[in-house]
Design a protein around this motif. Structure first.
Motif, PDB file in Angstrom:
ATOM      1  N   SER A   6      36.959 -26.017 -38.630  1.00 34.17           N
ATOM      2  CA  SER A   6      38.090 -25.729 -39.508  1.00 34.17           C
ATOM      3  C   SER A   6      37.953 -26.423 -40.850  1.00 34.17           C
ATOM      4  O   SER A   6      38.638 -26.079 -41.808  1.00 34.17           O
ATOM      5  CB  SER A   6      39.402 -26.162 -38.842  1.00 34.17           C
ATOM      6  N   ASP A   7      37.064 -27.416 -40.953  1.00 31.08           N
ATOM      7  CA  ASP A   7      36.866 -28.107 -42.222  1.00 31.08           C
ATOM      8  C   ASP A   7      36.462 -27.139 -43.322  1.00 31.08           C
ATOM      9  O   ASP A   7      36.857 -27.289 -44.476  1.00 31.08           O
ATOM     10  CB  ASP A   7      35.777 -29.179 -42.084  1.00 31.08           C
ATOM     11  N   ILE A   8      35.660 -26.132 -42.976  1.00 35.54           N
ATOM     12  CA  ILE A   8      35.193 -25.185 -43.980  1.00 35.54           C
ATOM     13  C   ILE A   8      36.362 -24.426 -44.581  1.00 35.54           C
ATOM     14  O   ILE A   8      36.441 -24.214 -45.787  1.00 35.54           O
ATOM     15  CB  ILE A   8      34.164 -24.211 -43.362  1.00 35.54           C
ATOM     16  N   ALA A   9      37.299 -24.038 -43.732  1.00 36.75           N
ATOM     17  CA  ALA A   9      38.438 -23.268 -44.220  1.00 36.75           C
ATOM     18  C   ALA A   9      39.469 -24.147 -44.914  1.00 36.75           C
ATOM     19  O   ALA A   9      40.162 -23.707 -45.826  1.00 36.75           O
ATOM     20  CB  ALA A   9      39.090 -22.522 -43.059  1.00 36.75           C
ATOM     21  N   ASN A  10      39.567 -25.410 -44.495  1.00 35.78           N
ATOM     22  CA  ASN A  10      40.654 -26.262 -44.966  1.00 35.78           C
ATOM     23  C   ASN A  10      40.344 -27.070 -46.218  1.00 35.78           C
ATOM     24  O   ASN A  10      41.249 -27.613 -46.838  1.00 35.78           O
ATOM     25  CB  ASN A  10      41.055 -27.243 -43.853  1.00 35.78           C
ATOM     26  N   ILE A  11      39.087 -27.188 -46.602  1.00 30.75           N
ATOM     27  CA  ILE A  11      38.748 -28.088 -47.688  1.00 30.75           C
ATOM     28  C   ILE A  11      39.305 -27.617 -49.023  1.00 30.75           C
ATOM     29  O   ILE A  11      39.768 -28.406 -49.824  1.00 30.75           O
ATOM     30  CB  ILE A  11      37.212 -28.291 -47.774  1.00 30.75           C
ATOM     31  N   GLY A  12      39.271 -26.334 -49.298  1.00 37.59           N
ATOM     32  CA  GLY A  12      39.764 -25.828 -50.574  1.00 37.59           C
ATOM     33  C   GLY A  12      38.797 -26.122 -51.704  1.00 37.59           C
ATOM     34  O   GLY A  12      37.912 -26.965 -51.595  1.00 37.59           O
ATOM     35  N   VAL A  13      38.960 -25.411 -52.809  1.00 33.44           N
ATOM     36  CA  VAL A  13      38.105 -25.611 -53.979  1.00 33.44           C
ATOM     37  C   VAL A  13      38.813 -26.558 -54.942  1.00 33.44           C
ATOM     38  O   VAL A  13      39.873 -26.227 -55.473  1.00 33.44           O
ATOM     39  CB  VAL A  13      37.801 -24.275 -54.690  1.00 33.44           C
ATOM     40  N   ASP A 308      26.154 -23.457 -45.331  1.00 32.49           N
ATOM     41  CA  ASP A 308      24.830 -23.870 -44.851  1.00 32.49           C
ATOM     42  C   ASP A 308      24.684 -25.389 -44.885  1.00 32.49           C
ATOM     43  O   ASP A 308      24.139 -25.998 -43.952  1.00 32.49           O
ATOM     44  CB  ASP A 308      23.732 -23.227 -45.700  1.00 32.49           C
ATOM     45  N   PHE A 309      25.159 -25.993 -45.971  1.00 28.70           N
ATOM     46  CA  PHE A 309      25.079 -27.449 -46.098  1.00 28.70           C
ATOM     47  C   PHE A 309      25.883 -28.125 -44.995  1.00 28.70           C
ATOM     48  O   PHE A 309      25.415 -29.069 -44.344  1.00 28.70           O
ATOM     49  CB  PHE A 309      25.594 -27.889 -47.469  1.00 28.70           C
ATOM     50  N   TYR A 310      27.083 -27.639 -44.779  1.00 29.80           N
ATOM     51  CA  TYR A 310      27.969 -28.204 -43.756  1.00 29.80           C
ATOM     52  C   TYR A 310      27.313 -28.144 -42.374  1.00 29.80           C
ATOM     53  O   TYR A 310      27.284 -29.138 -41.636  1.00 29.80           O
ATOM     54  CB  TYR A 310      29.286 -27.437 -43.760  1.00 29.80           C
ATOM     55  N   ALA A 311      26.771 -26.980 -42.035  1.00 29.91           N
ATOM     56  CA  ALA A 311      26.148 -26.804 -40.722  1.00 29.91           C
ATOM     57  C   ALA A 311      24.901 -27.676 -40.584  1.00 29.91           C
ATOM     58  O   ALA A 311      24.685 -28.321 -39.547  1.00 29.91           O
ATOM     59  CB  ALA A 311      25.798 -25.334 -40.507  1.00 29.91           C
TER      60      ALA A 311
END
Length: 355
Positions: A6-13, A308-311
């Protein structure tokens, strides 16, 4: 349970570095540990909120007396009063989990969510004993007995049994004498506990040096200065800032503490003792720098590169025995926020220049 995806969706720009810092400072002031403690105490039937510190402290002290048969350590008392917990003396962390009557899975979850670290670093004597006792539901008195009997075990500095193999052996061994025999032959020092992490940091440091030398058009960088150049490339300053500098007052403490510098990077590369936090932060910073030095980042590729970086980063952290990226940690939040911008490296430089 945690849902790191969920970090990917929650981080925001983020709009800019100032926004990243503001959000990280909010997280730094948030007592994640007290939230977890109050949640656990409520589960055990004690109605409380994270703000009920005296009530929680009274209950924790009582549980140390009744469940463990010991007095609550001053370190844990300070945690309940608001000090951010450390995992440097992990016996305190495990004892609190046992006082709160956590099982194997609950202990692992509490470590990840509220101590912001991973449990069961079973190349460590202390971790191995608590893994054995918590997994096999042994009493705390046995853990203290085993810790006392094993304190003079000779460190096996030349052994190279994989951590995963040690972990599985401990889980499959439900015999006290057999476990102690195994522990005596698989007891390691700090240098042995993070061999995979050190090897990965050395690999990433070498890659960073290649990137730096590729930009050294005048050939002015000598080998002796390369470690300093790596720190400059990672953080946009050469040495660890002075503790009285405005830099440290503006950025969150949990971001600035244990950042790598010339000395600590040198220790890592030489295989000398270095803290868990410094190893983890060094690896994350190196991954950010190397990944985005190679990546082509534009408006169309920001999100795919970020994913990709996150994974890739979480995979490396897991392989090295480190906690995965967790948005509630100010350092991790800043790194992910920078990664979600057009130029992550420059954005991190902007964050570090807020003075």
């Amino acid at each position: 349970m945690l849902n790191y995806e969920s970090d990917i969706a929650n981080i925001g720009v983020p709009a800019d570095a100032a926004e990243i810092i503001a959000r990280a400072k909010e997280l730094d002031e948030k007592s994640v540990f007290l939230e977890g403690l109050s949640e656990r105490l409520n589960f055990l039937g004690v109605s409380c909120t994270p703000n009920d510190r005296e009530l929680m402290l009274e209950e924790v002290k009582a549980r140390y007396r009744t469940v463990l048969g010991i007095s609550c350590p001053r370190t844990v008392v300070e945690w309940v009063r608001g000090t951010v917990p450390s995992a440097s003396k992990r016996r305190n962390n495990y004892e609190l989990c046992m006082a709160l009557e956590m099982d194997f899975e609950q202990t692992a979850d509490f470590f990840k969510r509220y101590f912001l670290t991973l449990p069961w670093g079973c190349k460590s004597r202390i971790d191995a004993v608590f893994l054995y006792c918590i997994y096999h539901r042994k009493p705390y008195s046995l853990a203290t007995k085993m810790l006392e009997e094993s304190k003079d075990f000779i460190l096996q500095e030349n052994a190279h049994t994989a951590t995963a193999q040690i972990f599985q052996t401990i889980l499959s061994t439900d015999d006290d004498a057999a476990f102690m025999d195994y522990l005596s032959a698989h007891c390691y020092g700090n240098e042995q506990q993070f061999q995979t992490a050190r090897a990965k940091i050395i690999e990433e440091t070498d890659l960073a040096k290649q990137h730096i030398l590729a930009e050294d058009y005048n050939g002015k960088l000598s080998p002796e200065r390369l470690n300093s150049a790596v720190i400059a490339a990672l953080l946009n300053y050469r040495y660890q800032p002075d503790r009285d500098s405005e830099f440290l007052h503006e950025l969150p403490k949990r971001y600035t503490e244990s950042l790598p510098n010339d000395v600590t990077l040198g220790k890592i590369l030489k295989g000398e003792k270095t803290s868990y936090e410094t190893l983890r932060k060094t690896l994350i910073l190196l991954k950010l720098y190397n990944f985005y030095t190679d990546a082509v980042n534009d408006d169309e590729s920001i999100q795919s590169n970020y994913s990709d970086f996150y994974a890739e980063l979480n995979s490396v952290l897991d392989n090295c025995g480190f906690a995965p990226i967790w948005l509630d940690h100010p350092f991790d939040h800043i790194i992910l926020s920078c990664a979600n911008t057009l130029d992550p490296i420059v954005t991190l430089y902007d964050v570090n220049e807020r003075n």
